[in-house]
Design an enzyme around this catalytic site. Structure first.
Site, PDB file in Angstrom:
ATOM      1  N   GLY A  33       0.650  -1.229   0.157  1.00  0.00           N
ATOM      2  CA  GLY A  33       0.049  -0.015   0.060  1.00  0.00           C
ATOM      3  C   GLY A  33       0.893   1.199   0.164  1.00  0.00           C
ATOM      4  O   GLY A  33       2.237   1.040  -0.262  1.00  0.00           O
ATOM      5  N   ASN A  34       0.035   2.196   0.163  1.00  0.00           N
ATOM      6  CA  ASN A  34       0.881   3.506   0.422  1.00  0.00           C
ATOM      7  C   ASN A  34       0.312   4.739   1.399  1.00  0.00           C
ATOM      8  O   ASN A  34      -0.798   4.217   1.710  1.00  0.00           O
ATOM      9  CB  ASN A  34       1.020   4.131  -1.195  1.00  0.00           C
TER      10      ASN A  34
END
Ligand code: CTP
Ligand code: CA
Length: 229
Positions: A33-34
């Site tokens: 993810g980020n």
């Protein structure tokens, strides 16, 4: 800006905004993810609704944000889901803004069961390329006259500064407008303020001074509306 002070210049328009980050599952509990909070996309959706638009917000994973009033929220947690949701909503949209942080890669497969620590050397992660939703939209241009806006979070490096990378990305993506933010050193991600440049395919360049994400959203819509047919 107070909502009642905003122009109603998006009345009768359908706008699609993607926001937040995608999560690409490794197994039932883990993902790639980020750090995207979704706040800039949320602000774009909220301001567009206040300016009279019908708004579809394609929402990835965000900080704990409540759905903005008078906006259709379509959840889309992975790049593949986001591509399908954006494509569907874009079919009759006047404007598409890709503010989402779409993962460039996904694990080549998602393990059905939780990956165990084991005793050996960990297996390297094998990744596959995700579709480029923005470039695909520009390429297929589902609707003539549709205004497509991209975002770019850039850092300067040995090849050039933030603006240099922004200009190159605009040329590569072919969208009508590109919002370029400098990231790193606590800038843009997980913050309330934002700044950057607004680059246009027709060569226009405008600096976006530091301000709230709502103010930045207003400046972006101000640049979009004159480009609408
Ligand atoms: N984007 C997209 N689909 C992807 C990746 C990015 O639609 N798979 C969109 C983003 O929403 C953003 C724009 O493309 O509007 C630029 O994203 P960015 O990650 O900066 O571009 P990339 O082409 O992935 O370049 P980089 O190698 O710098 O990550
Ligand atoms: Ca990327």
């Amino acid at each position: 800006e107070r909502p009642d002070a905003l122009p109603r210049d998006l009345e009768g328009r359908h706008v699609v905004v993607s926001a937040g980050g995608t999560r690409e599952a490794l197994d039932p509990v883990r993902f790639l993810g980020n750090r995207s909070s979704g706040r800039q996309g949320w602000a774009l959706a909220r301001v567009a609704a206040q300016r009279g638009a019908r708004v579809t917000l394609v929402a990835g994973h965000t900080a704990d944000l409540a759905a903005p009033a008078a906006v259709d929220v379509v959840p889309a947690g992975t790049a593949a889901a986001m591509e399908a949701a954006v494509r569907a909503a874009a079919a009759d949209a006047d404007v598409v803004v890709m503010a989402a942080a779409v993962a460039d890669f996904r694990p080549i497969a998602t393990a059905a069961d939780k990956i165990k620590r084991g005793g050996d050397e960990p297996a390297p992660l094998r990744l596959a390329q995700n579709p480029d939703i923005l470039a695909g939209l520009v390429h297929d241009s589902p609707r003539p006259g549709q205004v497509v806006v991209g975002f770019a979070a850039e850092t300067g490096d040995a090849d050039g500064d933030v603006l240099h990378h922004g200009r190159a990305k605009l040329a590569r993506k072919g969208c009508d407008l590109l919002v370029v933010n400098a990231v790193g050193d606590g800038k843009a991600f997980e913050t309330l303020d934002n700044a950057g440049w607004l680059l246009a395919r027709d060569g226009g360049e405008e600096e976006l001074p530091m301000g709230s994400k709502a103010l930045l959203a207003s400046r972006i819509w101000d640049a979009v509306t004159p480009r609408l047919p």
